[in-house]
Design an enzyme around this catalytic site. Structure first.
Site, mmCIF file in Angstrom:
data_model
loop_
_atom_site.group_PDB
_atom_site.id
_atom_site.type_symbol
_atom_site.label_atom_id
_atom_site.label_comp_id
_atom_site.label_asym_id
_atom_site.label_seq_id
_atom_site.Cartn_x
_atom_site.Cartn_y
_atom_site.Cartn_z
ATOM 1 N N LYS A 238 0.847 -1.203 0.000
ATOM 2 C CA LYS A 238 0.000 0.000 0.000
ATOM 3 C C LYS A 238 0.881 1.252 0.000
ATOM 4 O O LYS A 238 1.716 1.434 0.878
ATOM 5 C CB LYS A 238 -0.898 -0.009 1.250
ATOM 6 C CG LYS A 238 -1.669 1.307 1.484
ATOM 7 C CD LYS A 238 -2.589 1.223 2.708
ATOM 8 C CE LYS A 238 -3.196 2.581 3.047
ATOM 9 N NZ LYS A 238 -4.042 2.561 4.255
ATOM 10 N N ASP A 243 -2.174 10.129 4.110
ATOM 11 C CA ASP A 243 -3.576 9.786 4.303
ATOM 12 C C ASP A 243 -4.236 10.806 5.231
ATOM 13 O O ASP A 243 -4.182 10.681 6.454
ATOM 14 C CB ASP A 243 -3.696 8.365 4.883
ATOM 15 C CG ASP A 243 -5.152 7.918 5.031
ATOM 16 O OD1 ASP A 243 -6.048 8.633 4.530
ATOM 17 O OD2 ASP A 243 -5.389 6.850 5.640
ATOM 18 N N LYS A 250 -9.485 13.031 8.833
ATOM 19 C CA LYS A 250 -9.065 12.509 10.140
ATOM 20 C C LYS A 250 -8.939 13.637 11.166
ATOM 21 O O LYS A 250 -8.529 14.739 10.805
ATOM 22 C CB LYS A 250 -7.678 11.852 10.005
ATOM 23 C CG LYS A 250 -7.645 10.501 9.333
ATOM 24 C CD LYS A 250 -6.214 9.964 9.293
ATOM 25 C CE LYS A 250 -6.097 8.669 8.511
ATOM 26 N NZ LYS A 250 -6.718 7.512 9.179
ATOM 27 N N ASP A 320 -11.857 7.319 4.198
ATOM 28 C CA ASP A 320 -10.643 7.007 4.963
ATOM 29 C C ASP A 320 -10.285 5.522 4.891
ATOM 30 O O ASP A 320 -9.217 5.116 5.324
ATOM 31 C CB ASP A 320 -10.822 7.453 6.423
ATOM 32 C CG ASP A 320 -9.502 7.575 7.156
ATOM 33 O OD1 ASP A 320 -8.445 7.503 6.488
ATOM 34 O OD2 ASP A 320 -9.521 7.743 8.392
ATOM 35 N N GLU A 322 -9.332 3.957 2.344
ATOM 36 C CA GLU A 322 -8.858 4.080 0.959
ATOM 37 C C GLU A 322 -7.883 2.982 0.559
ATOM 38 O O GLU A 322 -7.779 2.623 -0.608
ATOM 39 C CB GLU A 322 -8.214 5.456 0.756
ATOM 40 C CG GLU A 322 -6.753 5.596 1.226
ATOM 41 C CD GLU A 322 -6.540 5.382 2.723
ATOM 42 O OE1 GLU A 322 -7.514 5.539 3.490
ATOM 43 O OE2 GLU A 322 -5.414 5.043 3.125
ATOM 44 N N ARG A 324 -7.759 -0.272 1.026
ATOM 45 C CA ARG A 324 -8.332 -1.470 0.423
ATOM 46 C C ARG A 324 -8.825 -1.201 -0.999
ATOM 47 O O ARG A 324 -8.826 -2.091 -1.848
ATOM 48 C CB ARG A 324 -9.450 -2.031 1.316
ATOM 49 C CG ARG A 324 -10.609 -1.101 1.545
ATOM 50 C CD ARG A 324 -11.432 -1.469 2.770
ATOM 51 N NE ARG A 324 -10.801 -1.013 4.012
ATOM 52 C CZ ARG A 324 -11.313 -1.217 5.216
ATOM 53 N NH1 ARG A 324 -12.436 -1.878 5.376
ATOM 54 N NH2 ARG A 324 -10.689 -0.774 6.277
HETATM 55 N N1 BES Z 1 -4.055 4.390 7.093
HETATM 56 C C1 BES Z 1 -5.154 4.091 7.920
HETATM 57 C C2 BES Z 1 -4.881 3.007 8.949
HETATM 58 C C3 BES Z 1 -3.822 3.275 9.994
HETATM 59 C C4 BES Z 1 -4.192 3.660 11.270
HETATM 60 C C5 BES Z 1 -2.484 3.079 9.729
HETATM 61 C C6 BES Z 1 -3.227 3.854 12.248
HETATM 62 C C7 BES Z 1 -1.525 3.297 10.683
HETATM 63 C C8 BES Z 1 -1.890 3.675 11.953
HETATM 64 C C9 BES Z 1 -6.340 3.636 7.070
HETATM 65 O O1 BES Z 1 -6.407 4.133 5.786
HETATM 66 C C10 BES Z 1 -7.570 4.088 7.780
HETATM 67 O O2 BES Z 1 -7.741 5.256 7.958
HETATM 68 N N2 BES Z 1 -8.382 3.135 8.210
HETATM 69 C C11 BES Z 1 -9.563 3.427 8.925
HETATM 70 C C12 BES Z 1 -10.627 2.470 8.453
HETATM 71 C C13 BES Z 1 -12.000 2.809 8.908
HETATM 72 C C14 BES Z 1 -12.498 4.058 8.228
HETATM 73 C C15 BES Z 1 -12.891 1.637 8.590
HETATM 74 C C16 BES Z 1 -9.303 3.212 10.414
HETATM 75 O O3 BES Z 1 -8.532 2.325 10.761
HETATM 76 O O4 BES Z 1 -9.825 3.984 11.212
HETATM 77 ZN ZN ZN Z 2 -4.582 4.673 4.930
HETATM 78 ZN ZN ZN Z 3 -7.408 6.045 5.659
#
Ligand code: BES
Ligand code: ZN
Ligand code: ZN
Length: 475
Positions: A238, A243, A250, A320, A322, A324
């Protein structure tokens, strides 16, 4: 820092690093070490003036019966950090724990020294001290293992340096340039898809997520193809260079450090660097979908529906989630290469960090043998993994209301698993013999020092995946 191997110790270096077990009489009776509160516990380090060397750096190895590769790495790292602190230019390091670990000691010492020496400080303008040369002293029969450790550690640091670069420096285009430079150096083939090519190849996930940024998205495909390969592996990372969350922006405490959302992609580049050095008898394809996830008038939004080229339609519930969406394109592309092994690595979910903490990656696969292999290797590399289930019962969570699937579960429970289940929709079982997904959201980037790592990127899971490829090379 130059790191070399020698079978003889030449006197006259500024410092010698030497290991000490805990609970040995010789140590307990040495008043000068006792005075420094040093008893050989893991992580302890003490410096005394020497004769043949200006300083002798003692590093604690813990109890002899508990010695392990990771203890050695940590001890070597403590030693080299101390050598830097006392400004030793030329350093000699003995093999640590070699009585028990044999060649593994030489490998772990190389890894500990090189990984332990790394820090991300290129943007600091105060004067920096760097060690000129470290000579690792050991028997001739262990030199090959030392060399392997050196390659693995340098590949790890290569990954760390790219992850640590901020989003204003490493954009998707820059990541593609780095991939090209690496390919040039090692003679790999390298294809980079711009928006036009993405369109042509139906890579709707990458195009959709990439729409909100001024920095255009890319897809990178590096291939290493030896003559008469024994198998074919696809590795996917990835590559979200930043992000922000997109329209589902966020909150500030979660946005900071999101430059590290490209850690999977950078790990894939590090693995290819090691592949270039080690030249295994196995074909390796590295795939990187890379975007910047930003909010904008052109950005994708919640409720958007996209249709992938395998016919699956996806409803966006959160911009967020993104990772996947872009990985789906890469998994489809990887499936078409019909590999024996496909493994993706991604800082995919905060839920995985909630489940396992910051020091362990989530491992998902239906292949028990592959799981065992990865678990075994990870015990040696110290890059911890824990297997989580691809629980069929949770598929309901990502069933879409207006499309086949949605990019977020209906509840937040099992978030690491529902993300993995989402990815599974894009792995073609007819074409891929074995697939594993590593959620590296916890260990890829740390905000405080741990074991041999300084704060920032760790370069996980580079060493584990390279060792896995080397193992496939043998079978
Ligand atoms: N890049 C984040 C996941 C992440 C979180 C990586 C903490 C490293 C440290 C990912 O894109 C994300 O934001 N995931 C969301 C998914 C949710 C919206 C279902 C998450 O984990 O909150
Ligand atoms: Zn991410
Ligand atoms: Zn994200």
């Amino acid at each position: 820092m130059k790191v070399v191997y020698a079978t003889e110790i030449k006197k006259g270096a500024d410092a010698l690093i030497t290991g000490v077990y805990e609970g040995l009489k010789e140590v307990e009776e040495r008043e000068n070490l006792k005075a420094l509160n040093f008893s050989g516990k893991p992580g302890e380090v003490a410096v005394l003036p020497g004769k043949a060397f200006k300083s002798v750096i003692y590093v604690g190895l813990g109890k002899k019966k508990d010695i392990s590769c990771d203890r050695i790495r940590t001890a070597a790292a403590k030693g080299i950090k101390k050598a830097k602190e006392i400004k030793a230019r030329k350093v000699v390091c003995e093999l640590l724990g070699v009585e028990k670990l044999k060649e593994k000691s030489a490998k772990a010492v190389a890894e500990g020294l090189i990984i332990g020496n790394y820090e991300f400080n290129k943007y600091k303008s105060d004067e920096k001290f760097s060690i000129e040369k470290v000579t690792v002293a050991g028997e001739e029969e262990f030199e090959e293992a030392f060399k392997l450790g050196k390659v693995l550690a340098e590949a790890t640091n290569f990954t760390r340096e790219i992850v640590n670069e901020p989003g204003n420096v490493v954009t998707p285009e820059r990541l593609a340039e780095i991939a090209k430079e690496l390919s040039e150096e090692y003679g790999f083939k390298c294809k980079v898809f711009d928006e036009k090519k993405l369109e042509k190849n139906g890579m709707v996930g990458i195009l959709t997520v990439g729409k909100g940024s001024k920095n255009p998205p890319r897809f990178i495909h590096i291939s290493y193809a030896p003559k008469n390969p024994k198998g074919k592996a696809v590795i996917i990372g990835k590559g979200v260079t930043f992000d922000s969350g997109g329209i589902n922006i966020k909150p500030e405490q979660f946005m900071k450090t999101m430059k590290s959302d490209k850690a999977g992609a950078c790990a894939v580049l590090g693995i290819m660097k090691a592949v270039g050095e080690l030249k295994p008898d196995i074909e390796v394809h590295a795939l990187i979908p890379t975007v910047e996830n930003m909010p904008d008038g052109k950005a994708y939004r919640p409720d958007d529906i996209i249709v992938y080229r395998n016919g699956k339609s996806v409803e966006v519930h959160s911009t967020d989630a993104e990772g996947r969406l872009i990985l789906a394109d890469a998994l489809l592309y990887g499936s078409d290469l019909e590999p024996d092994l496909m493994i993706d690595m991604a800082t995919l979910t905060g839920a995985c960090v909630v489940a396992l903490g910051h020091y362990t990656s989530g491992l998902f696969t239906e292949d028990d043998r592959l799981a065992r292999d990865i678990e075994e290797i990870s015990k040696e590399t110290g890059e911890k993994v824990w297997r989580l289930p691809l629980d069929e019962d949770l598929k309901e969570e990502i069933k879409g209301a207006y499309a086949d699937i949605q990019n977020v579960g209906k509840s937040r429970y099992g978030g690491a698993i529902t993300a993995a289940l989402f990815l599974q929709n894009f792995v073609d079982k007819e074409k891929v013999k074995s697939w594993a997904h590593l959620d590296i959201a916890g260990p890829a980037f740390l905000d405080k020092p741990w074991k041999y790592y300084s704060p920032g990127a760790t370069g996980q899971p580079v060493r584990t995946v390279v060792e896995l490829l080397l193992r496939k090379n043998q079978t």
